[in-house]
Design a protein around this motif. Structure first.
Motif, PDB file in Angstrom:
ATOM      1  N   ARG A   1       0.848  -1.337   0.208  1.00  0.00           N
ATOM      2  CA  ARG A   1      -0.001   0.331  -0.306  1.00  0.00           C
ATOM      3  C   ARG A   1       1.415   0.968  -0.085  1.00  0.00           C
ATOM      4  O   ARG A   1       0.291   2.365  -0.283  1.00  0.00           O
ATOM      5  CB  ARG A   1      -1.261   0.037   1.029  1.00  0.00           C
ATOM      6  CG  ARG A   1      -1.874   0.981   1.300  1.00  0.00           C
ATOM      7  CD  ARG A   1      -3.066   0.410   2.369  1.00  0.00           C
ATOM      8  NE  ARG A   1      -3.797   1.889   2.548  1.00  0.00           N
ATOM      9  CZ  ARG A   1      -5.292   1.387   2.518  1.00  0.00           C
ATOM     10  NH1 ARG A   1      -5.884   0.535   2.838  1.00  0.00           N
ATOM     11  NH2 ARG A   1      -5.985   2.540   2.533  1.00  0.00           N
ATOM     12  N   GLU A   2       1.831   1.611   0.667  1.00  0.00           N
ATOM     13  CA  GLU A   2       2.788   2.208   1.077  1.00  0.00           C
ATOM     14  C   GLU A   2       4.181   2.713  -0.123  1.00  0.00           C
ATOM     15  O   GLU A   2       3.796   3.490  -0.758  1.00  0.00           O
ATOM     16  CB  GLU A   2       3.522   2.028   2.175  1.00  0.00           C
ATOM     17  CG  GLU A   2       4.643   3.676   1.932  1.00  0.00           C
ATOM     18  CD  GLU A   2       5.512   3.159   3.369  1.00  0.00           C
ATOM     19  OE1 GLU A   2       6.445   4.901   3.575  1.00  0.00           O
ATOM     20  OE2 GLU A   2       5.612   2.321   4.293  1.00  0.00           O
ATOM     21  N   SER A   3       3.985   1.557  -1.090  1.00  0.00           N
ATOM     22  CA  SER A   3       4.980   1.903  -2.194  1.00  0.00           C
ATOM     23  C   SER A   3       4.017   1.702  -3.402  1.00  0.00           C
ATOM     24  O   SER A   3       4.693   1.905  -4.628  1.00  0.00           O
ATOM     25  CB  SER A   3       6.131   0.814  -1.995  1.00  0.00           C
ATOM     26  OG  SER A   3       5.512  -0.453  -2.027  1.00  0.00           O
ATOM     27  N   GLY A   4       2.994   1.238  -3.706  1.00  0.00           N
ATOM     28  CA  GLY A   4       2.465   0.919  -4.452  1.00  0.00           C
ATOM     29  C   GLY A   4       2.694  -0.552  -5.391  1.00  0.00           C
ATOM     30  O   GLY A   4       3.519  -0.783  -4.666  1.00  0.00           O
ATOM     31  N   ILE A   5       1.935  -1.251  -5.958  1.00  0.00           N
ATOM     32  CA  ILE A   5       2.218  -1.980  -6.842  1.00  0.00           C
ATOM     33  C   ILE A   5       3.414  -1.321  -7.526  1.00  0.00           C
ATOM     34  O   ILE A   5       3.048  -0.793  -8.518  1.00  0.00           O
ATOM     35  CB  ILE A   5       1.089  -2.894  -8.030  1.00  0.00           C
ATOM     36  CG1 ILE A   5      -0.305  -2.678  -6.661  1.00  0.00           C
ATOM     37  CG2 ILE A   5       0.902  -4.408  -8.077  1.00  0.00           C
ATOM     38  CD1 ILE A   5       0.460  -4.153  -5.632  1.00  0.00           C
ATOM     39  N   PRO A   6       4.839  -2.367  -7.785  1.00  0.00           N
ATOM     40  CA  PRO A   6       5.588  -2.513  -8.442  1.00  0.00           C
ATOM     41  C   PRO A   6       5.747  -2.116  -9.764  1.00  0.00           C
ATOM     42  O   PRO A   6       4.392  -3.017 -10.633  1.00  0.00           O
ATOM     43  CB  PRO A   6       6.916  -3.340  -8.112  1.00  0.00           C
ATOM     44  CG  PRO A   6       6.085  -4.439  -7.856  1.00  0.00           C
ATOM     45  CD  PRO A   6       5.028  -4.194  -7.188  1.00  0.00           C
ATOM     46  N   ALA A   7       6.341  -1.386 -10.763  1.00  0.00           N
ATOM     47  CA  ALA A   7       6.219  -1.748 -11.955  1.00  0.00           C
ATOM     48  C   ALA A   7       7.278  -3.044 -12.748  1.00  0.00           C
ATOM     49  O   ALA A   7       7.632  -3.324 -11.385  1.00  0.00           O
ATOM     50  CB  ALA A   7       6.869  -0.541 -12.669  1.00  0.00           C
ATOM     51  N   ARG A   8       6.068  -3.595 -13.995  1.00  0.00           N
ATOM     52  CA  ARG A   8       7.011  -4.648 -13.647  1.00  0.00           C
ATOM     53  C   ARG A   8       8.600  -4.647 -14.489  1.00  0.00           C
ATOM     54  O   ARG A   8       8.157  -3.681 -15.740  1.00  0.00           O
ATOM     55  CB  ARG A   8       5.867  -6.111 -14.861  1.00  0.00           C
ATOM     56  CG  ARG A   8       4.447  -6.248 -14.511  1.00  0.00           C
ATOM     57  CD  ARG A   8       4.036  -7.197 -14.782  1.00  0.00           C
ATOM     58  NE  ARG A   8       2.694  -7.539 -14.447  1.00  0.00           N
ATOM     59  CZ  ARG A   8       2.314  -8.439 -14.830  1.00  0.00           C
ATOM     60  NH1 ARG A   8       2.398  -9.242 -16.033  1.00  0.00           N
ATOM     61  NH2 ARG A   8       0.938  -9.068 -14.566  1.00  0.00           N
ATOM     62  N   ARG A   9       9.186  -5.686 -14.525  1.00  0.00           N
ATOM     63  CA  ARG A   9      10.418  -5.483 -15.401  1.00  0.00           C
ATOM     64  C   ARG A   9      10.262  -6.726 -16.380  1.00  0.00           C
ATOM     65  O   ARG A   9       8.709  -7.031 -16.676  1.00  0.00           O
ATOM     66  CB  ARG A   9      11.033  -6.886 -14.718  1.00  0.00           C
ATOM     67  CG  ARG A   9      12.095  -5.914 -13.207  1.00  0.00           C
ATOM     68  CD  ARG A   9      12.786  -7.077 -13.093  1.00  0.00           C
ATOM     69  NE  ARG A   9      13.426  -7.035 -11.342  1.00  0.00           N
ATOM     70  CZ  ARG A   9      12.709  -6.369  -9.984  1.00  0.00           C
ATOM     71  NH1 ARG A   9      11.750  -6.710  -9.321  1.00  0.00           N
ATOM     72  NH2 ARG A   9      13.412  -6.462  -9.057  1.00  0.00           N
ATOM     73  N   PRO A  10      10.822  -5.930 -17.418  1.00  0.00           N
ATOM     74  CA  PRO A  10      10.085  -7.159 -18.475  1.00  0.00           C
ATOM     75  C   PRO A  10      10.154  -7.809 -18.326  1.00  0.00           C
ATOM     76  O   PRO A  10      11.064  -9.114 -17.814  1.00  0.00           O
ATOM     77  CB  PRO A  10      11.807  -6.267 -19.951  1.00  0.00           C
ATOM     78  CG  PRO A  10      12.335  -5.160 -18.735  1.00  0.00           C
ATOM     79  CD  PRO A  10      12.947  -5.225 -17.472  1.00  0.00           C
ATOM     80  N   ALA A  11       9.443  -8.655 -19.684  1.00  0.00           N
ATOM     81  CA  ALA A  11       8.909  -9.824 -19.730  1.00  0.00           C
ATOM     82  C   ALA A  11      10.573 -10.678 -20.641  1.00  0.00           C
ATOM     83  O   ALA A  11      11.462  -9.995 -20.966  1.00  0.00           O
ATOM     84  CB  ALA A  11       7.960 -10.509 -20.486  1.00  0.00           C
ATOM     85  N   LEU A  12      10.544 -12.504 -20.677  1.00  0.00           N
ATOM     86  CA  LEU A  12      11.622 -12.999 -21.645  1.00  0.00           C
ATOM     87  C   LEU A  12      11.697 -12.134 -22.763  1.00  0.00           C
ATOM     88  O   LEU A  12      10.855 -13.070 -23.457  1.00  0.00           O
ATOM     89  CB  LEU A  12      11.284 -14.839 -21.305  1.00  0.00           C
ATOM     90  CG  LEU A  12      11.843 -15.399 -21.797  1.00  0.00           C
ATOM     91  CD1 LEU A  12      13.526 -15.686 -21.066  1.00  0.00           C
ATOM     92  CD2 LEU A  12      11.364 -17.133 -21.674  1.00  0.00           C
ATOM     93  N   PRO A  13      12.875 -12.147 -23.668  1.00  0.00           N
ATOM     94  CA  PRO A  13      12.625 -11.591 -24.815  1.00  0.00           C
ATOM     95  C   PRO A  13      12.269 -12.907 -25.874  1.00  0.00           C
ATOM     96  O   PRO A  13      11.729 -12.518 -26.998  1.00  0.00           O
ATOM     97  CB  PRO A  13      13.577 -10.881 -24.607  1.00  0.00           C
ATOM     98  CG  PRO A  13      14.682 -11.626 -24.265  1.00  0.00           C
ATOM     99  CD  PRO A  13      14.237 -11.725 -22.557  1.00  0.00           C
ATOM    100  N   GLY A  14      13.116 -14.078 -25.649  1.00  0.00           N
ATOM    101  CA  GLY A  14      12.999 -15.678 -26.629  1.00  0.00           C
ATOM    102  C   GLY A  14      13.081 -16.859 -25.850  1.00  0.00           C
ATOM    103  O   GLY A  14      13.702 -16.361 -24.902  1.00  0.00           O
TER     104      GLY A  14
END
Length: 468
Positions: free
Chosen positions: A22-35
């Motif tokens: 709640r304090e920090s918020g849901i984190p932004a996602r790191r990149p997905a597997l590129p292949g």
């Protein structure tokens, strides 16, 4: 207050993963597997188990190519939703470990659990992870005669399993009051081997640390199937010398793993910050973790910002091993948890609930966690922590390090390594069994609260049927 109308904050949040974000918020996602990718070790799941394993492997052999594969974001599952107990309580039935490998092996496992608490604290300090850690111990409180009798009767077996008089201390009512005032409490056991943590801060900090060490953390990358030396994802196939499954309660989502570990649902609520008069009435000045001795069980912490967070089983299981991804909690479960909170701390009457959420933990059929690595197929796993994963994941990570590096150590000789467990029953037997089990435990608690001086026969029968 009506038990059907809980006090809630106008800004109540239900789900949204957990209060811990709640304090920090849901984190932004790191990149997905590129292949497609080739690595030495692929870790499936982005929670504590994978991250600790990656940490210790990189420390031991920095040139290893390691990838963490996570469907959502690191810490989305139980690692970011739990009750914040960094506890030395074992991940399973010690009598079963002792029966299979001898009493000394069970004692060795327990001693490693004690040291693992301090190891997590050490690494967090060394790596600059601020997770609101405070080590004031753990209280198991008896609030009726039957619970008090269970505490006393359990003590000899705990001593035999490695809990010395310094590791586990009996407290009478007056000694308990010096730490916290619990309504109706008759006594307690206190152990110094437990610390309060903020779970999401720990898992996010650990993910950042391993990434800086050179571990590739791929988020938004769902693994759909695990094969020998391969993890198949929606974005490509990861080929690896070792593929380690670390999905805990989400294990059933993998093809062919529906009955391996049962996803047991557990829910939590957290209050608004405690007003001064409530703090003074409760007298909970330290950061002890607290649990009762009821069969349906609750787990409680006083948060760093002065709230009470309390959890329990609620609706323990969903048909077909399904899970609620976003962690929403049913209104009936919120009512149940708030009733338990009022029972323990009557001065919280009328206190608003700011957040409620749910998550799943992994439960093997024999209620005993396991660690395994097959040299031939390269497949391994760790989990089934039965609700004691915050500390046990650290021990699992160090054990998997030694197994991957083919080092025979005291850790690889512990009784949970290579333990074989049969699967859960097919549906609808699984659903009927688990739901009936918790109906029985709640009935037993009601029976004992009427003044019964011994454990209810209903609970004894439920223990036999469940295999606990």
């Amino acid at each position: 207050m009506s038990e059907t109308t809980p006090a809630v904050s106008p800004a109540l949040v239900n789900g949204d993963v957990s209060f811990w974000y709640r304090e920090s918020g849901i984190p932004a996602r790191r990149p997905a597997l590129p292949g497609d990718l080739d690595v030495d070790v692929a870790l499936v799941g982005g929670g504590y188990t994978s991250l600790w394993t990656a940490y210790y492997l990189k420390k031991a052999q920095p040139d290893l190519r390691i990838a963490v594969l996570e469907k959502e974001f690191a810490g989305f599952g139980a690692s970011g939703r739990n009750g914040g107990w960094l506890s030395a309580e074992p991940p399973g039935q010690m009598r079963r470990y002792a029966k299979a490998h001898g009493p000394a092996s069970a004692v060795a496992l327990q001693r490693e659990m004690f040291s693992s608490v301090d190891e997590v604290i050490r690494v967090a300090g060394e790596e600059g992870i601020d997770a609101d850690i405070q080590k004031d111990g753990l209280l198991h409180v008896a609030t009726n005669a039957a619970q008090q009798r269970r505490l006393r009767e359990r003590l000899p077996s705990l001593r035999a399993e490695g809990w010395s008089e310094n590791d586990l201390v009996e407290l009478d009512r007056d000694q308990l009051v010096e730490r916290v005032r619990v309504a109706g409490a008759r006594g307690a056991h206190w152990s110094p081997h437990c610390a309060r943590i903020q779970p999401a801060k720990l898992v996010r900090g650990l993910a950042d640390v391993v990434e800086r060490m050179g571990v590739a953390v791929y988020e938004g990358t769902e693994v759909t199937e695990i094969r020998p030396h391969k993890a198949v994802t929606v974005h490509g196939t990861v080929r690896a010398t070792y593929v380690i499954r670390a999905l805990e309660g989400f294990t059933a989502s993998l093809r062919g793993h529906r009955r391996v570990w049962l996803p047991m649902n557990s829910s939590m609520i957290v209050t608004e910050p405690l007003p001064t008069h409530v703090r003074e009435e409760i007298g909970w000045r330290g950061a002890e973790l607290l649990g009762d001795e009821a069969h349906s069980y609750c787990y409680v912490q006083r948060t760093a910002d002065g709230r009470i967070a309390i959890g329990g089983r609620g609706i323990p299981y969903m048909f077909g091993s399904h899970v609620d991804q976003r962690g929403e909690t049913r209104a009936a479960t919120q009512v149940q948890l708030q009733a338990v909170l009022r029972q323990l701390f009557p001065s919280t009457e009328g206190l608003a609930i700011d957040h409620t959420w749910s998550g799943v933990l992994g439960v093997p059929r024999d209620w005993c966690a396991t660690v395994h690595l097959d040299e031939k197929t390269g497949l391994g796993w760790a989990g089934g922590y039965v609700g004691h994963g915050v500390t046990t994941t650290n021990l699992a990570g160090r054990t998997l390090r030694d197994l991957v590096l083919r080092q025979e150590t005291d850790l690889t000789r512990l009784p949970w390594v290579d333990r074989t467990v049969r699967g859960w029953e097919p549906e609808p037997l699984r659903w009927l069994g688990v739901r009936s089990l918790y109906v029985a435990y709640r009935a037993a608690d009601r029976h004992e609260n009427t003044g019964l001086g011994r454990t209810s026969v209903i609970a004894r029968l439920a223990d036999v049927i469940s295999g606990r």
